[in-house]
Write an enzyme that holds these catalytic residues in place. Structure first.
Site, PDB file in Angstrom:
ATOM      1  N   ASP A  81     -10.971  -9.636 -22.023  1.00 39.35           N
ATOM      2  CA  ASP A  81     -10.007  -9.204 -20.437  1.00 39.35           C
ATOM      3  C   ASP A  81     -10.619  -7.761 -19.931  1.00 39.35           C
ATOM      4  O   ASP A  81     -10.867  -6.751 -20.597  1.00 39.35           O
ATOM      5  CB  ASP A  81      -8.461  -9.338 -20.242  1.00 39.35           C
ATOM      6  CG  ASP A  81      -8.305 -11.029 -21.124  1.00 39.35           C
ATOM      7  OD1 ASP A  81      -8.898 -12.121 -21.178  1.00 39.35           O
ATOM      8  OD2 ASP A  81      -7.205 -11.494 -21.145  1.00 39.35           O
TER       9      ASP A  81
HETATM   10  N1  URA Z   1      -6.707 -13.146 -25.636  1.00 36.12           N
HETATM   11  C1  URA Z   1      -5.854 -12.737 -24.207  1.00 36.12           C
HETATM   12  O1  URA Z   1      -5.159 -12.691 -23.820  1.00 36.12           O
HETATM   13  N2  URA Z   1      -7.153 -12.134 -23.559  1.00 36.12           N
HETATM   14  C2  URA Z   1      -8.318 -11.308 -24.434  1.00 36.12           C
HETATM   15  O2  URA Z   1      -8.655 -10.427 -23.853  1.00 36.12           O
HETATM   16  C3  URA Z   1      -8.089 -12.008 -25.719  1.00 36.12           C
HETATM   17  C4  URA Z   1      -7.385 -13.136 -26.685  1.00 36.12           C
END
Ligand code: URA
Length: 227
Positions: free
Chosen positions: A97
């Protein structure tokens, strides 16, 4: 060919040739119109740039970058790849993310990316997580049994408590916002998320945030090693 393999513009590639920085078959290249093929060994400042071999880059991802090759509005992780490592066809192998930090692999090898991302290959991804509530044994148990999300039941995940609000979580799949959604099932919000490792490879401690480097063959092999 130099421009497409290095991220230099055509003008910069010609300038590198004029400056004697390119060799073909061990000879300094003077003629930028020379036709080359894959069997010619081509070096730019001592770095081999041709051949069919793929490139594998580790990035210490900072916050604020999206895991995409291009985006009209936002900064992408590819913008952090320096020109000497850049080549056409690079993409991030798996998504983090925008607000997640840590280990990201950038490559031009689609088969490799598939091998480390496909859930049935069981390549683990380990994260350091901070949440806004205390980490409980109910969370630990729920993660181990398989949390039910709206896109199906998750595979068993390992939660290791490291502090009142912190833990390590190891997943063997990578669904959209998976860790945030898993904690969401317990009413908890993830406030910090950092990927520490993929398979047997851990983010190098000496790689500063926002920086990249090429992986060694041994490190590439470690990534595929399930842990
Ligand atoms: N899980 C998430 O919620 N976000 C990420 O970036 C990686 C794993």
């Amino acid at each position: 060919m130099i421009a497409s393999r290095t991220g230099l513009s055509r003008k910069e590639a010609k300038a590198a040739i004029s400056a004697g920085k390119v060799t073909v078959g061990g000879e300094i290249l003077r003629n930028s119109e020379l036709k080359v093929d894959e069997n010619d060994e081509i070096f730019l400042e001592c770095k081999k740039i041709n051949g069919k071999s793929h490139i594998y880059i580790v990035l210490h991802k900072p916050k604020g970058y999206v895991s995409a090759t291009e985006d009209p509005q936002q900064k992408t992780v590819l913008e952090l790849v320096p020109p000497e490592l850049f080549r056409n066809g690079l993409f991030p192998a798996g998504r983090l993310d925008k607000d997640t930090t840590g280990l990201m692999i950038i490559t031009d090898d689609g088969d490799f990316a598939h091998r480390i991302l496909a859930p049935r290959k069981h390549v683990s991804k380990k994260y350091a997580v901070t949440i806004d509530l205390p980490v409980t044994s109910a969370m630990e148990k729920g993660f181990a049994e398989g949390i039910e999300l709206n896109d199906g039941v998750c595979k068993s995940a390992l939660l290791e408590k490291t502090g009142e609000n912190t833990c390590f979580v190891t997943l063997s799949e990578g669904r959209y916002h998976q860790i945030k959604r898993m904690f969401g099932c317990f009413g908890a919000k993830v406030t910090e998320l950092h990927r520490l490792a993929i398979g047997g490879f851990t983010l190098p401690g000496d790689l500063p945030e926002g920086k990249c480097r090429e992986l060694t063959d041994e490190e590439v092999a470690l990534i595929e090693k399930a842990r």
